[in-house]
Motif scaffolding. Sequence first.
Motif, PDB file in Angstrom:
ATOM      1  N   UNK A  13       0.808  -1.219   0.000  1.00 41.83           N
ATOM      2  CA  UNK A  13       0.000   0.000   0.000  1.00 41.83           C
ATOM      3  C   UNK A  13       0.840   1.267   0.000  1.00 41.83           C
ATOM      4  N   UNK A  14       2.174   1.134  -0.052  1.00 41.90           N
ATOM      5  CA  UNK A  14       3.046   2.291  -0.242  1.00 41.90           C
ATOM      6  C   UNK A  14       3.288   2.449  -1.739  1.00 41.90           C
ATOM      7  N   UNK A  15       3.748   3.612  -2.178  1.00 44.30           N
ATOM      8  CA  UNK A  15       3.919   3.845  -3.614  1.00 44.30           C
ATOM      9  C   UNK A  15       4.927   2.869  -4.251  1.00 44.30           C
ATOM     10  N   UNK A  16       4.425   1.944  -5.027  1.00 43.47           N
ATOM     11  CA  UNK A  16       5.280   0.926  -5.650  1.00 43.47           C
ATOM     12  C   UNK A  16       6.197   1.525  -6.717  1.00 43.47           C
ATOM     13  N   UNK A  17       5.805   2.661  -7.312  1.00 45.37           N
ATOM     14  CA  UNK A  17       6.663   3.257  -8.336  1.00 45.37           C
ATOM     15  C   UNK A  17       8.037   3.609  -7.761  1.00 45.37           C
ATOM     16  N   UNK A  18       8.125   3.791  -6.444  1.00 45.25           N
ATOM     17  CA  UNK A  18       9.421   4.067  -5.822  1.00 45.25           C
ATOM     18  C   UNK A  18      10.351   2.862  -5.922  1.00 45.25           C
ATOM     19  N   UNK A  19       9.776   1.670  -6.026  1.00 40.71           N
ATOM     20  CA  UNK A  19      10.601   0.465  -6.207  1.00 40.71           C
ATOM     21  C   UNK A  19      11.240   0.453  -7.588  1.00 40.71           C
ATOM     22  N   UNK A  20      10.512   0.932  -8.573  1.00 46.23           N
ATOM     23  CA  UNK A  20      11.070   0.996  -9.926  1.00 46.23           C
ATOM     24  C   UNK A  20      12.279   1.929  -9.964  1.00 46.23           C
ATOM     25  N   UNK A  21      12.114   3.143  -9.443  1.00 46.64           N
ATOM     26  CA  UNK A  21      13.232   4.089  -9.461  1.00 46.64           C
ATOM     27  C   UNK A  21      14.319   3.667  -8.470  1.00 46.64           C
ATOM     28  N   UNK A  22      13.928   3.143  -7.324  1.00 48.90           N
ATOM     29  CA  UNK A  22      14.908   2.690  -6.336  1.00 48.90           C
ATOM     30  C   UNK A  22      15.754   1.550  -6.870  1.00 48.90           C
ATOM     31  N   UNK A  23      15.116   0.618  -7.548  1.00 52.35           N
ATOM     32  CA  UNK A  23      15.827  -0.510  -8.159  1.00 52.35           C
ATOM     33  C   UNK A  23      16.851   0.011  -9.172  1.00 52.35           C
ATOM     34  N   UNK A  24      16.382   0.892 -10.033  1.00 53.64           N
ATOM     35  CA  UNK A  24      17.257   1.460 -11.064  1.00 53.64           C
ATOM     36  C   UNK A  24      18.469   2.148 -10.426  1.00 53.64           C
ATOM     37  N   UNK A  25      18.217   2.961  -9.396  1.00 55.29           N
ATOM     38  CA  UNK A  25      19.297   3.710  -8.745  1.00 55.29           C
ATOM     39  C   UNK A  25      20.297   2.796  -8.047  1.00 55.29           C
ATOM     40  N   UNK A  26      19.806   1.830  -7.301  1.00 53.58           N
ATOM     41  CA  UNK A  26      20.709   0.959  -6.540  1.00 53.58           C
ATOM     42  C   UNK A  26      21.529   0.089  -7.494  1.00 53.58           C
ATOM     43  N   UNK A  27      20.903  -0.427  -8.538  1.00 52.03           N
ATOM     44  CA  UNK A  27      21.641  -1.268  -9.488  1.00 52.03           C
ATOM     45  C   UNK A  27      22.672  -0.457 -10.261  1.00 52.03           C
ATOM     46  N   UNK A  28      22.366   0.798 -10.561  1.00 54.01           N
ATOM     47  CA  UNK A  28      23.328   1.665 -11.250  1.00 54.01           C
ATOM     48  C   UNK A  28      24.558   1.894 -10.374  1.00 54.01           C
ATOM     49  N   UNK A  29      24.340   2.195  -9.098  1.00 60.03           N
ATOM     50  CA  UNK A  29      25.454   2.430  -8.177  1.00 60.03           C
ATOM     51  C   UNK A  29      26.322   1.178  -8.043  1.00 60.03           C
ATOM     52  N   UNK A  30      25.688   0.042  -7.898  1.00 58.23           N
ATOM     53  CA  UNK A  30      26.450  -1.208  -7.764  1.00 58.23           C
ATOM     54  C   UNK A  30      27.262  -1.497  -9.021  1.00 58.23           C
ATOM     55  N   UNK A  74      22.284  -7.383   0.061  1.00 60.54           N
ATOM     56  CA  UNK A  74      21.883  -6.008   0.312  1.00 60.54           C
ATOM     57  C   UNK A  74      20.363  -5.964   0.293  1.00 60.54           C
ATOM     58  N   UNK A  75      19.776  -5.596   1.424  1.00 67.68           N
ATOM     59  CA  UNK A  75      18.339  -5.350   1.488  1.00 67.68           C
ATOM     60  C   UNK A  75      18.166  -3.850   1.316  1.00 67.68           C
ATOM     61  N   UNK A  76      17.452  -3.441   0.290  1.00 65.02           N
ATOM     62  CA  UNK A  76      17.227  -2.019   0.051  1.00 65.02           C
ATOM     63  C   UNK A  76      15.733  -1.743   0.104  1.00 65.02           C
ATOM     64  N   UNK A  77      15.379  -0.667   0.778  1.00 62.81           N
ATOM     65  CA  UNK A  77      13.981  -0.319   1.002  1.00 62.81           C
ATOM     66  C   UNK A  77      13.652   1.023   0.341  1.00 62.81           C
ATOM     67  N   UNK A  78      13.161   0.987  -0.906  1.00 66.56           N
ATOM     68  CA  UNK A  78      12.740   2.223  -1.568  1.00 66.56           C
ATOM     69  C   UNK A  78      11.465   2.787  -0.948  1.00 66.56           C
ATOM     70  N   UNK A  79      10.673   1.926  -0.304  1.00 66.75           N
ATOM     71  CA  UNK A  79       9.555   2.359   0.525  1.00 66.75           C
ATOM     72  C   UNK A  79       9.579   1.494   1.787  1.00 66.75           C
ATOM     73  N   UNK A  80       8.552   1.502   2.570  1.00 67.02           N
ATOM     74  CA  UNK A  80       8.546   0.820   3.865  1.00 67.02           C
ATOM     75  C   UNK A  80       9.041  -0.624   3.766  1.00 67.02           C
TER      76      UNK A  80
END
Length: 168
Positions: A13-30, A74-80
Amino acid sequence: MTTLGIIIGNRGFFPAHLCESGRRDILRVLEEEGIKAVTLPVEASRFGAVESLVDAHKCADLFKAHRDEIDGVLVTLPNFGDERAVANTLRWAGLNTPVLIHAFNDAEQKMTIRDRRDSFCGKMSVCNNLRQYGIRYSLTRLHTMEPRALSFAPTCANLPRPAPSCAD
């Protein structure tokens, strides 16, 4: 080359679109740091995130299939994030590798129902469940941080072996 299993946590119930951008950002950094990522494909779940026990089984199976190459998780939490799904992924994968918990920052100007992350609280909830399961983990220097922050990349590349216990 260091290889990390990546769990992208999502709470339905949190904004799932943040997972899309969060995934992209974390994978780019790695990738920029020369770290190989083993993570659910985008099509395996909503944005390749782990938000249910079904997703947890998929991710645990993926990690087991790559057991010999995964140096840490690595556990990454783009939302809750869903703390039970994250904890069960790690429990079922049975990797016995270091685990680092990361949470994204909330932006003050984006504290709306559309863009609120609440990763700060989600990280505490994930850690609580890991502690209950006896899964050892490490934390980032700051409770929440952007993956692009200069202090984040070296944290991933230097995962301790064995991880210091935050579960005791």
